[in-house]
Design a protein around this motif. Structure first.
Motif, PDB file in Angstrom:
ATOM      1  N   LYS A 233       0.939  -1.181   0.047  1.00  0.00           N
ATOM      2  CA  LYS A 233      -0.091  -0.133   0.064  1.00  0.00           C
ATOM      3  C   LYS A 233       0.839   1.225  -0.099  1.00  0.00           C
ATOM      4  CE  LYS A 233      -0.721   0.086   4.861  1.00  0.00           C
ATOM      5  NZ  LYS A 233      -1.609  -0.043   6.111  1.00  0.00           N
ATOM      6  N   LYS A 234       2.160   1.338   0.158  1.00  0.00           N
ATOM      7  CA  LYS A 234       3.087   2.390   0.421  1.00  0.00           C
ATOM      8  C   LYS A 234       3.593   2.551  -1.017  1.00  0.00           C
ATOM      9  CE  LYS A 234       4.260   1.994   5.305  1.00  0.00           C
ATOM     10  NZ  LYS A 234       5.294   1.750   6.285  1.00  0.00           N
ATOM     11  N   TYR A 235       3.499   1.527  -1.856  1.00  0.00           N
ATOM     12  CA  TYR A 235       4.166   1.717  -3.306  1.00  0.00           C
ATOM     13  C   TYR A 235       3.233   2.213  -4.416  1.00  0.00           C
ATOM     14  CZ  TYR A 235       8.203  -0.524  -1.025  1.00  0.00           C
ATOM     15  OH  TYR A 235       9.127  -0.729  -0.210  1.00  0.00           O
ATOM     16  N   HIS A 236       3.538   2.444  -5.702  1.00  0.00           N
ATOM     17  CA  HIS A 236       2.782   2.945  -6.647  1.00  0.00           C
ATOM     18  C   HIS A 236       3.045   1.957  -7.657  1.00  0.00           C
ATOM     19  CE1 HIS A 236       1.488   6.635  -4.887  1.00  0.00           C
ATOM     20  NE2 HIS A 236       2.677   6.893  -4.429  1.00  0.00           N
ATOM     21  N   ASN A 237       2.294   1.594  -8.427  1.00  0.00           N
ATOM     22  CA  ASN A 237       2.429   0.682  -9.461  1.00  0.00           C
ATOM     23  C   ASN A 237       3.829   0.962 -10.390  1.00  0.00           C
ATOM     24  OD1 ASN A 237       0.350  -0.918  -8.987  1.00  0.00           O
ATOM     25  ND2 ASN A 237      -0.842  -0.039 -10.495  1.00  0.00           N
TER      26      ASN A 237
ATOM     27  N   ASP B 207       6.585   1.852  -9.238  1.00  0.00           N
ATOM     28  CA  ASP B 207       7.729   1.661  -8.477  1.00  0.00           C
ATOM     29  C   ASP B 207       8.285   0.030  -9.120  1.00  0.00           C
ATOM     30  OD1 ASP B 207       7.890   4.013  -7.198  1.00  0.00           O
ATOM     31  OD2 ASP B 207       6.294   2.954  -5.615  1.00  0.00           O
TER      32      ASP B 207
ATOM     33  N   ARG C 150       5.682  -7.119 -10.036  1.00  0.00           N
ATOM     34  CA  ARG C 150       4.165  -7.293  -9.685  1.00  0.00           C
ATOM     35  C   ARG C 150       3.851  -8.737 -10.216  1.00  0.00           C
ATOM     36  NH1 ARG C 150       1.405  -2.259 -12.588  1.00  0.00           N
ATOM     37  NH2 ARG C 150      -0.570  -3.226 -11.900  1.00  0.00           N
TER      38      ARG C 150
ATOM     39  N   ASN D 245      -1.865  -4.879  -7.997  1.00  0.00           N
ATOM     40  CA  ASN D 245      -1.722  -3.511  -7.811  1.00  0.00           C
ATOM     41  C   ASN D 245      -0.945  -2.953  -6.461  1.00  0.00           C
ATOM     42  OD1 ASN D 245      -2.934  -2.786 -10.352  1.00  0.00           O
ATOM     43  ND2 ASN D 245      -4.812  -2.681  -9.509  1.00  0.00           N
ATOM     44  N   TYR D 246      -0.530  -1.792  -6.552  1.00  0.00           N
ATOM     45  CA  TYR D 246       0.160  -1.402  -5.470  1.00  0.00           C
ATOM     46  C   TYR D 246      -0.896  -0.066  -4.900  1.00  0.00           C
ATOM     47  CZ  TYR D 246       4.244  -4.043  -6.177  1.00  0.00           C
ATOM     48  OH  TYR D 246       5.030  -5.055  -6.551  1.00  0.00           O
ATOM     49  N   GLY D 247      -0.652   0.337  -3.825  1.00  0.00           N
ATOM     50  CA  GLY D 247      -1.321   1.667  -3.423  1.00  0.00           C
ATOM     51  C   GLY D 247      -2.634   1.249  -2.953  1.00  0.00           C
ATOM     52  N   LYS D 248      -3.705   2.201  -2.619  1.00  0.00           N
ATOM     53  CA  LYS D 248      -4.909   1.843  -2.143  1.00  0.00           C
ATOM     54  C   LYS D 248      -5.881   1.772  -3.512  1.00  0.00           C
ATOM     55  CE  LYS D 248      -4.299   4.670   1.777  1.00  0.00           C
ATOM     56  NZ  LYS D 248      -4.773   5.725   2.711  1.00  0.00           N
TER      57      LYS D 248
END
Length: 226
Positions: free
Chosen positions: A93-97, A99, A122, A147-150
């Motif tokens: 959740k602390k990363y973005h796609n 990344d 991923r 997916n990363y993040g929320k």
């Protein structure tokens, strides 16, 4: 969902999905960080140098083989590991796609420093269905990845090249490649006898390799409109 190809309606959606869950360094020239600069791959070896991170948090223990005094730093991902602080907790959740992919790493080992690469991937998942309408096989499915993040746990992977393979006495043989659409769906027609099939995505710069279930059984197409 139905897709119509060559006058045949083929089911390619409504497939069951399961949650997606969850390494070699490339040396590169770099400036010194308090030690002699080296670029030999052996000197830059560290573990792990590849991480497949899905929807679940992971605790990863870093190490530099053969070194008593070492440090691994990957600033982009806030990795700073050394003896006594080897474990890094990865929270998706602390990363973005964005990344996902290659990141520069600095390896310090017994007074020497060099540059390497750390890869964050991923995970992906393929589904597969095979429909028979003599003499053709309609082969389709869907490709999704974490997916990363929320937000959504996974999403379709568009524009990916999926290998369609069948089993032989000597292993799996690729007979075609289908490209996924914006919904991650791929489908195509092959003139082929009955075989055991699977679909495979090779590892990309951002996404881990994925292999579908083996499809030995086929759905027999019957044109009820006749």
């Amino acid at each position: 969902m139905f897709r119509r190809l060559g006058g045949v309606s083929v089911i390619v959606a409504g497939l069951a999905f399961t949650p997606l869950t969850s390494g070699s360094a490339l040396a590169a020239p770099a400036s010194s960080e308090g030690g002699t600069v080296t670029t030999a791959a052996a000197t830059c070896a560290f573990t792990p140098n590849t991480l497949v991170l899905g929807a679940d948090p992971r605790a990863v223990k870093f190490a530099v083989p053969g070194a008593s005094d070492w440090r691994v730093r990957v600033p982009d991902l806030e990795i700073d590991a050394r003896p006594g602080f080897q474990v890094k907790h990865f929270e998706p959740k602390k990363y973005h796609n964005a990344d996902a992919g290659l990141h520069q790493a600095t390896i310090s080992k017994d007074g020497e420093s060099c540059m390497a690469r750390f890869r964050l991937l991923r995970p992906s998942m393929l589904t597969l269905v095979v429909v028979h309408n003599q003499p053709y096989r309609y082969i389709g499915g869907q490709l999704v990845r974490a997916n990363y993040g929320k937000g959504a746990v996974r999403s379709p992977m568009p524009g990916a090249r999926v290998a369609i393979q069948y089993r032989t006495e000597n292993g799996w043989k690729t007979t075609a490649h289908f490209t996924t659409n914006k919904k991650g769906i791929f489908i195509g027609r092959l003139k082929s006898p009955k075989r055991t099939w699977r679909a495979m995505l090779e590892q990309t710069t951002t996404t881990a390799k994925s292999v579908s279930r083996v499809a030995a059984d086929e759905t027999e197409y019957k044109d009820t409109a006749r």
